[in-house]
Design a protein around this motif. Sequence first.
Motif, PDB file in Angstrom:
ATOM      1  N   LEU A  52       0.852  -1.187   0.000  1.00  0.00           N
ATOM      2  CA  LEU A  52       0.000   0.000   0.000  1.00  0.00           C
ATOM      3  C   LEU A  52       0.883   1.231   0.000  1.00  0.00           C
ATOM      4  N   ARG A  53       0.536   2.223  -0.833  1.00  0.00           N
ATOM      5  CA  ARG A  53       1.291   3.468  -0.898  1.00  0.00           C
ATOM      6  C   ARG A  53       0.320   4.647  -0.817  1.00  0.00           C
ATOM      7  N   THR A  54       0.598   5.580   0.097  1.00  0.00           N
ATOM      8  CA  THR A  54      -0.265   6.736   0.292  1.00  0.00           C
ATOM      9  C   THR A  54       0.508   7.782   1.080  1.00  0.00           C
ATOM     10  N   ASP A  55      -0.159   8.892   1.424  1.00  0.00           N
ATOM     11  CA  ASP A  55       0.479   9.909   2.251  1.00  0.00           C
ATOM     12  C   ASP A  55      -0.058   9.934   3.680  1.00  0.00           C
ATOM     13  N   HIS A  56      -1.065   9.118   3.959  1.00  0.00           N
ATOM     14  CA  HIS A  56      -1.569   9.016   5.341  1.00  0.00           C
ATOM     15  C   HIS A  56      -2.259   7.674   5.510  1.00  0.00           C
ATOM     16  N   MET A  57      -1.750   6.871   6.416  1.00  0.00           N
ATOM     17  CA  MET A  57      -2.316   5.552   6.679  1.00  0.00           C
ATOM     18  C   MET A  57      -2.510   5.381   8.177  1.00  0.00           C
ATOM     19  N   ILE A  58      -3.683   4.911   8.565  1.00  0.00           N
ATOM     20  CA  ILE A  58      -3.988   4.610   9.963  1.00  0.00           C
ATOM     21  C   ILE A  58      -3.991   3.093  10.138  1.00  0.00           C
ATOM     22  N   TRP A  59      -3.241   2.634  11.135  1.00  0.00           N
ATOM     23  CA  TRP A  59      -3.209   1.204  11.441  1.00  0.00           C
ATOM     24  C   TRP A  59      -3.852   0.992  12.800  1.00  0.00           C
ATOM     25  N   GLU A  60      -5.044   0.401  12.796  1.00  0.00           N
ATOM     26  CA  GLU A  60      -5.705   0.020  14.037  1.00  0.00           C
ATOM     27  C   GLU A  60      -5.292  -1.422  14.333  1.00  0.00           C
ATOM     28  N   TRP A  61      -4.209  -1.569  15.105  1.00  0.00           N
ATOM     29  CA  TRP A  61      -3.600  -2.892  15.193  1.00  0.00           C
ATOM     30  C   TRP A  61      -4.455  -3.888  15.962  1.00  0.00           C
ATOM     31  N   ASP A  62      -5.254  -3.428  16.895  1.00  0.00           N
ATOM     32  CA  ASP A  62      -6.118  -4.339  17.635  1.00  0.00           C
ATOM     33  C   ASP A  62      -7.236  -4.874  16.743  1.00  0.00           C
ATOM     34  N   GLN A  63      -7.728  -4.021  15.834  1.00  0.00           N
ATOM     35  CA  GLN A  63      -8.786  -4.418  14.892  1.00  0.00           C
ATOM     36  C   GLN A  63      -8.222  -5.049  13.624  1.00  0.00           C
ATOM     37  N   GLU A  64      -6.901  -5.002  13.479  1.00  0.00           N
ATOM     38  CA  GLU A  64      -6.218  -5.526  12.290  1.00  0.00           C
ATOM     39  C   GLU A  64      -6.743  -4.868  11.013  1.00  0.00           C
ATOM     40  N   LYS A  65      -6.799  -3.519  11.066  1.00  0.00           N
ATOM     41  CA  LYS A  65      -7.285  -2.775   9.904  1.00  0.00           C
ATOM     42  C   LYS A  65      -6.304  -1.669   9.532  1.00  0.00           C
ATOM     43  N   LEU A  66      -6.152  -1.466   8.226  1.00  0.00           N
ATOM     44  CA  LEU A  66      -5.403  -0.348   7.669  1.00  0.00           C
ATOM     45  C   LEU A  66      -6.389   0.576   6.980  1.00  0.00           C
ATOM     46  N   ILE A  67      -6.314   1.870   7.273  1.00  0.00           N
ATOM     47  CA  ILE A  67      -7.268   2.832   6.728  1.00  0.00           C
ATOM     48  C   ILE A  67      -6.507   3.959   6.037  1.00  0.00           C
ATOM     49  N   ALA A  68      -6.811   4.181   4.778  1.00  0.00           N
ATOM     50  CA  ALA A  68      -6.254   5.315   4.031  1.00  0.00           C
ATOM     51  C   ALA A  68      -7.388   6.277   3.750  1.00  0.00           C
ATOM     52  N   ASP A  69      -7.216   7.541   4.157  1.00  0.00           N
ATOM     53  CA  ASP A  69      -8.294   8.523   3.976  1.00  0.00           C
ATOM     54  C   ASP A  69      -8.020   9.469   2.805  1.00  0.00           C
ATOM     55  N   ARG A  70      -7.062   9.095   1.972  1.00  0.00           N
ATOM     56  CA  ARG A  70      -6.747   9.874   0.761  1.00  0.00           C
ATOM     57  C   ARG A  70      -6.225   8.910  -0.303  1.00  0.00           C
ATOM     58  N   ARG A  71      -5.785   9.449  -1.418  1.00  0.00           N
ATOM     59  CA  ARG A  71      -5.400   8.596  -2.546  1.00  0.00           C
ATOM     60  C   ARG A  71      -4.432   7.497  -2.100  1.00  0.00           C
ATOM     61  N   VAL A  72      -4.741   6.283  -2.509  1.00  0.00           N
ATOM     62  CA  VAL A  72      -3.932   5.133  -2.112  1.00  0.00           C
ATOM     63  C   VAL A  72      -3.775   4.192  -3.304  1.00  0.00           C
ATOM     64  N   GLU A  73      -2.595   3.607  -3.425  1.00  0.00           N
ATOM     65  CA  GLU A  73      -2.325   2.588  -4.431  1.00  0.00           C
ATOM     66  C   GLU A  73      -2.152   1.247  -3.727  1.00  0.00           C
ATOM     67  N   VAL A  74      -2.761   0.205  -4.296  1.00  0.00           N
ATOM     68  CA  VAL A  74      -2.723  -1.126  -3.701  1.00  0.00           C
ATOM     69  C   VAL A  74      -2.205  -2.102  -4.750  1.00  0.00           C
ATOM     70  N   ASP A  75      -1.099  -2.760  -4.444  1.00  0.00           N
ATOM     71  CA  ASP A  75      -0.530  -3.766  -5.345  1.00  0.00           C
ATOM     72  C   ASP A  75      -0.634  -5.143  -4.705  1.00  0.00           C
ATOM     73  N   ARG A  76      -1.146  -6.098  -5.475  1.00  0.00           N
ATOM     74  CA  ARG A  76      -1.212  -7.496  -5.034  1.00  0.00           C
ATOM     75  C   ARG A  76      -0.079  -8.246  -5.720  1.00  0.00           C
ATOM     76  N   TYR A  77       0.722  -8.941  -4.933  1.00  0.00           N
ATOM     77  CA  TYR A  77       1.879  -9.661  -5.463  1.00  0.00           C
ATOM     78  C   TYR A  77       1.646 -11.164  -5.466  1.00  0.00           C
ATOM     79  N   GLN A  78       2.231 -11.822  -6.457  1.00  0.00           N
ATOM     80  CA  GLN A  78       2.270 -13.278  -6.516  1.00  0.00           C
ATOM     81  C   GLN A  78       3.658 -13.655  -7.014  1.00  0.00           C
ATOM     82  N   ASP A  79       4.398 -14.394  -6.212  1.00  0.00           N
ATOM     83  CA  ASP A  79       5.766 -14.787  -6.584  1.00  0.00           C
ATOM     84  C   ASP A  79       6.613 -13.574  -6.962  1.00  0.00           C
TER      85      ASP A  79
END
Length: 241
Positions: A52-79
Amino acid sequence: VDQEILVVRNGVTGEHEDLNFLASEVQAFNREKRIEFWNQVTVNVKDPVVQLRTDHMIWEWDQEKLIADRRVEVDRYQDQTVTDRGVAGEAIIDLKTQFADLKKNVQVALSEPPLQIASNQIKWHYEDGKIGSPQAITIIHREEQVTVTANQGWGDLKEEQFDLVGNVVGIGQKRQSQLNTEQLTWSVSQQQFQAQGNVVYRQIDPPLTLMGDQAVGQFSNDTIVVSRGSSGGQVVTELVH
């Protein structure tokens, strides 16, 4: 000084069992079990591998959630190769369920099948290969030059099949054809479809319009059978190029 808040600036890297991160600034709110990453943020989720790439990311570690409140890029990798890439105005990634809820001008580019999907909301189970939207959705098959739009749609990427509902329009650019219907099941790998409800098929050359209650066919070569009703099953026209 509030001992519950820790701020680290001037470039921070860190590692956790679930992810590692890089950011210009990190703020940790221990009481709220929240960490915020600021400016040129890169978060690498380890299993399955997602970046994940962005300029602001919130990690709620107890809830195991990542939250981006602005433009975000998400890359899924395989091998170690990027297989799918998403861009959105905001996103919530649930690490527990491996589910990404992407919102605001969402674009997802898939490598297999080779599709471009756009909507204002895309729900993406990136490990199970399920994707779709409860809102207006556009799907473009880059190789076959087929574009399908609908009020909503859901797909199974492993089965390479999509189900689309409401004001469905399929356009084949190669042969300048258009299919309108209420429901469409589209087997992407076979380029076959089944349409139900107020089917209208048009092509430009030669000029032709077919109408019926249901249809089966292929986008790739515009082979289509349009029929009326399930009672009589009467075939109106069979068109084969």
